[in-house]
Scaffold this motif. Structure first.
Motif, PDB file in Angstrom:
ATOM      1  N   LYS A   1       0.840  -1.217   0.017  1.00  0.00           N
ATOM      2  CA  LYS A   1       0.053  -0.033  -0.107  1.00  0.00           C
ATOM      3  C   LYS A   1       0.919   1.123  -0.045  1.00  0.00           C
ATOM      4  O   LYS A   1       1.741   1.429   0.875  1.00  0.00           O
ATOM      5  N   PRO A   2       0.597   2.247  -0.857  1.00  0.00           N
ATOM      6  CA  PRO A   2       1.691   3.295  -0.894  1.00  0.00           C
ATOM      7  C   PRO A   2       1.307   4.198  -0.013  1.00  0.00           C
ATOM      8  O   PRO A   2       0.247   4.280   0.834  1.00  0.00           O
ATOM      9  N   VAL A   3       2.387   5.037   0.605  1.00  0.00           N
ATOM     10  CA  VAL A   3       2.201   6.020   1.421  1.00  0.00           C
ATOM     11  C   VAL A   3       2.002   7.451   0.740  1.00  0.00           C
ATOM     12  O   VAL A   3       2.956   7.720   0.133  1.00  0.00           O
ATOM     13  N   ILE A   4       0.995   7.954   1.064  1.00  0.00           N
ATOM     14  CA  ILE A   4       0.242   9.129   0.320  1.00  0.00           C
ATOM     15  C   ILE A   4       0.504  10.238   1.075  1.00  0.00           C
ATOM     16  O   ILE A   4       1.030  11.365   0.528  1.00  0.00           O
ATOM     17  N   PHE A   5       0.252  10.195   2.366  1.00  0.00           N
ATOM     18  CA  PHE A   5       0.413  11.590   3.371  1.00  0.00           C
ATOM     19  C   PHE A   5       1.677  11.225   4.012  1.00  0.00           C
ATOM     20  O   PHE A   5       2.114  10.332   4.637  1.00  0.00           O
ATOM     21  N   HIS A   6       2.334  12.306   4.013  1.00  0.00           N
ATOM     22  CA  HIS A   6       3.841  12.326   4.665  1.00  0.00           C
ATOM     23  C   HIS A   6       3.911  13.631   5.468  1.00  0.00           C
ATOM     24  O   HIS A   6       3.539  14.786   4.832  1.00  0.00           O
ATOM     25  N   ASP A   7       4.467  13.719   6.538  1.00  0.00           N
ATOM     26  CA  ASP A   7       4.754  15.081   7.274  1.00  0.00           C
ATOM     27  C   ASP A   7       6.050  14.948   7.909  1.00  0.00           C
ATOM     28  O   ASP A   7       6.735  13.767   7.759  1.00  0.00           O
ATOM     29  N   GLY A   8       6.556  16.072   8.661  1.00  0.00           N
ATOM     30  CA  GLY A   8       7.677  16.033   9.197  1.00  0.00           C
ATOM     31  C   GLY A   8       8.751  16.911   8.577  1.00  0.00           C
ATOM     32  O   GLY A   8       8.667  17.512   7.444  1.00  0.00           O
ATOM     33  N   GLY A   9      10.016  17.101   9.528  1.00  0.00           N
ATOM     34  CA  GLY A   9      10.674  18.470   9.089  1.00  0.00           C
ATOM     35  C   GLY A   9      11.748  17.959   8.018  1.00  0.00           C
ATOM     36  O   GLY A   9      12.470  19.034   7.295  1.00  0.00           O
ATOM     37  N   LEU A  10      11.989  16.764   7.885  1.00  0.00           N
ATOM     38  CA  LEU A  10      13.139  16.290   6.797  1.00  0.00           C
ATOM     39  C   LEU A  10      12.510  15.689   5.467  1.00  0.00           C
ATOM     40  O   LEU A  10      11.700  14.882   5.712  1.00  0.00           O
ATOM     41  N   MET A  11      13.083  15.839   4.342  1.00  0.00           N
ATOM     42  CA  MET A  11      12.774  15.206   3.285  1.00  0.00           C
ATOM     43  C   MET A  11      13.677  13.855   2.910  1.00  0.00           C
ATOM     44  O   MET A  11      13.273  13.176   2.263  1.00  0.00           O
ATOM     45  N   LYS A  12      14.852  14.049   3.435  1.00  0.00           N
ATOM     46  CA  LYS A  12      15.758  12.867   3.143  1.00  0.00           C
ATOM     47  C   LYS A  12      16.219  11.967   4.669  1.00  0.00           C
ATOM     48  O   LYS A  12      16.050  12.802   5.529  1.00  0.00           O
ATOM     49  N   ARG A  13      16.158  10.825   4.443  1.00  0.00           N
ATOM     50  CA  ARG A  13      16.722   9.988   5.516  1.00  0.00           C
ATOM     51  C   ARG A  13      18.111  10.437   6.289  1.00  0.00           C
ATOM     52  O   ARG A  13      18.990  10.484   5.351  1.00  0.00           O
ATOM     53  N   PRO A  14      17.941  10.875   7.356  1.00  0.00           N
ATOM     54  CA  PRO A  14      19.508  11.310   7.895  1.00  0.00           C
ATOM     55  C   PRO A  14      20.250  10.402   8.317  1.00  0.00           C
ATOM     56  O   PRO A  14      20.442  10.035   9.415  1.00  0.00           O
ATOM     57  N   THR A  15      20.799   9.722   7.324  1.00  0.00           N
ATOM     58  CA  THR A  15      22.136   8.853   7.759  1.00  0.00           C
ATOM     59  C   THR A  15      23.194   9.821   8.091  1.00  0.00           C
ATOM     60  O   THR A  15      23.184  10.966   8.050  1.00  0.00           O
TER      61      THR A  15
END
Length: 471
Positions: free
Chosen positions: A215-229
């Protein structure tokens, strides 16, 4: 490493799979704790956890994996409310988990009816994603200790994490063993040894079996757009002071200087706007204005469309948006009340004066989807010009539970912002309500052609569904 493959022609009935390194391609949960630290607490905790990353890496290197995990859990969660961690797990983490999902493992995992996920991370961080998107029946993970005031102590209930996972999996399969186990070796002391058949990562995809994608993730929130490696997190922290200065410059440039200066402001502030298509020219007379209907990617969509057109065009925005935008906006803002009859009167009045920009989605969608359109715009005019809007930016969007006026500031903190505006042809008369089409058919048609232009997918979920999922 090669797996022990099942020889059965029918798919196994039950599967127990490790989350990190198996369902997820990455076996290091550090970046997910960084996301919890950033969105549930802030930059200080984010920086502290990054500062301790070399310690956790050394502990992992010398085989003290439990100690490394407990250190990450403590720094990321101590002093937070459990509800705050649940919020991040619901609104932020699913998008990053889905981006990291191993499709080969999903191919095997999804072929089973009973699905169990085992993680070393706190259960609360994984459970929502696993049950909602992977359709898992049970999630086994570490349990955070919460004091009587609702605050997380940063400690976990388990002393031996692997042994506890083994016992909990065994308790779910009292009568018979699970058919299939997916995980990383060694398997001698972990839950996977309970399974009749074992597949070690990397899992090889069975090309003969067709399965539905997750099932796709359509809604997303949060301060960062990239995964913080660790590497990405270092770049983010180093950029922060420069980003704050750049945001101030961009805000002053975008909302104080006149439109004819915008090309210079945009170029000097590392922004780029690409305009495609030819918008209709303004017609003299009393015919009313053109309604520019666009999808909604950021709060400055109307401003960028006004820049592309070279003139100040009023924009329709929702009523609960911060008044901060009224003060700074170089284009007039028309506020919706969310009362359909009142809003229709407002839009008709504005269209009688001239052109108008509206985003019928009613809410920003950062994922490659176009949300369901409100059909009201189709009832008010037959002069409709669809405008496809796409925006790419590097690091930041508005953090969770923050004042919505900060959205603009965080957006402008990004090193680069790239906008692409595509003006499509005005809808022919036979495609509007004037030819007898229903407003819903017109709205769905506009939604569909915008999605096709952008390479996005249409969804029947709308603004209300977004706030149901993210609240």
């Amino acid at each position: 490493m090669v797996m022990e493959e099942t020889s059965k022609t029918t798919p196994p009935n039950s599967v127990v799979s490790e989350f990190e390194g198996t369902l997820l391609s990455s076996d290091d949960p550090f970046s997910y704790f960084m996301l919890v630290a950033f969105d549930a607490s802030g930059v200080i905790r984010f920086a502290l956890l990054l500062f301790l990353w070399p310690v956790t890496a050394l502990l992992n290197l010398f085989g003290y994996k439990n100690a490394a995990l407990k250190l990450m859990i403590f720094v990321a969660t101590a002093g937070l409310r459990e509800s705050g961690i649940e919020l991040v797990a619901r609104d932020v983490l699913p998008k990053f988990y889905m981006d990291d999902l191993s499709m080969d493992t999903w191919n095997v995992f999804s072929s089973c009816k009973k699905r169990i996920v085992v993680t070393r991370m706190p259960r609360v961080m994984v459970e929502r994603f696993a049950k909602q998107y992977l359709i898992a029946e049970e999630v086994i993970g570490t349990e955070l200790i919460v004091n009587r005031f609702g605050f997380v102590t940063g400690l976990i209930q388990e002393t031996d994490i692997d042994a506890t996972a083994f016992i909990r999996v065994a308790s779910l399969f009292v009568d018979q063993k699970p058919h299939l186990g997916l995980g990383r070796p060694p398997v001698s002391t972990t839950f996977i040894s309970l399974c009749e058949e074992q597949i070690h990562e990397p899992v090889q995809r069975n090309q003969r079996v067709e399965v539905q994608p997750p099932k796709p993730v359509i809604f997303h929130d949060g301060g960062l757009m990239k995964r913080p490696t660790p590497a990405t997190a270092v770049i983010i922290l180093l950029w922060l002071p420069f980003g704050i200065i750049l945001a101030v410059i961009r805000i002053l440039g975008a909302f104080i200087f006149p439109l004819w200066l915008m090309p210079y402001v945009i170029t000097l502030s590392f922004c780029r706007v690409t305009v495609k298509g030819k918008p209709p020219r303004t017609k003299a007379g009393n015919a009313g204005g053109v309604l520019f209907v666009c999808n909604h990617r950021t709060m400055i969509d109307p401003l960028v469309i006004a820049y592309a057109l070279g003139r100040r065009i009023p924009a329709v925005l929702i009523s609960d948006l911060s008044r901060f935008y009224n003060i700074l906006s170089p284009v007039p803002i028309v506020r919706f009340t969310r009362n359909r009859d009142v809003d229709a009167v407002i839009m008709k009045r504005e269209l009688s004066k001239g052109d108008l920009v509206v985003c019928p989605e009613g809410s920003i969608c950062h994922q490659p989807f176009v949300l369901r359109f409100s059909a009201m715009f189709a009832e008010l005019t037959d002069r409709i010009v669809p405008v496809a809007v796409n925006c790419r930016f590097g690091f930041f969007q508005r953090p969770l539970r923050s004042w919505n006026g900060l959205y603009l500031f965080f957006l402008f903190m990004n090193p680069t912002i790239e906008y692409e505006i595509t003006f499509l042809d005005q809808l022919p008369l036979e495609a509007t309500c004037s030819s007898g089409k229903s407003p819903y058919d017109v709205a769905n048609h506009v939604q569909r052609i915008l999605a096709e232009t952008l390479g996005f997918e249409c969804t029947q979920l709308g603004r209300k569904a977004k706030y149901t999922v993210l609240t």
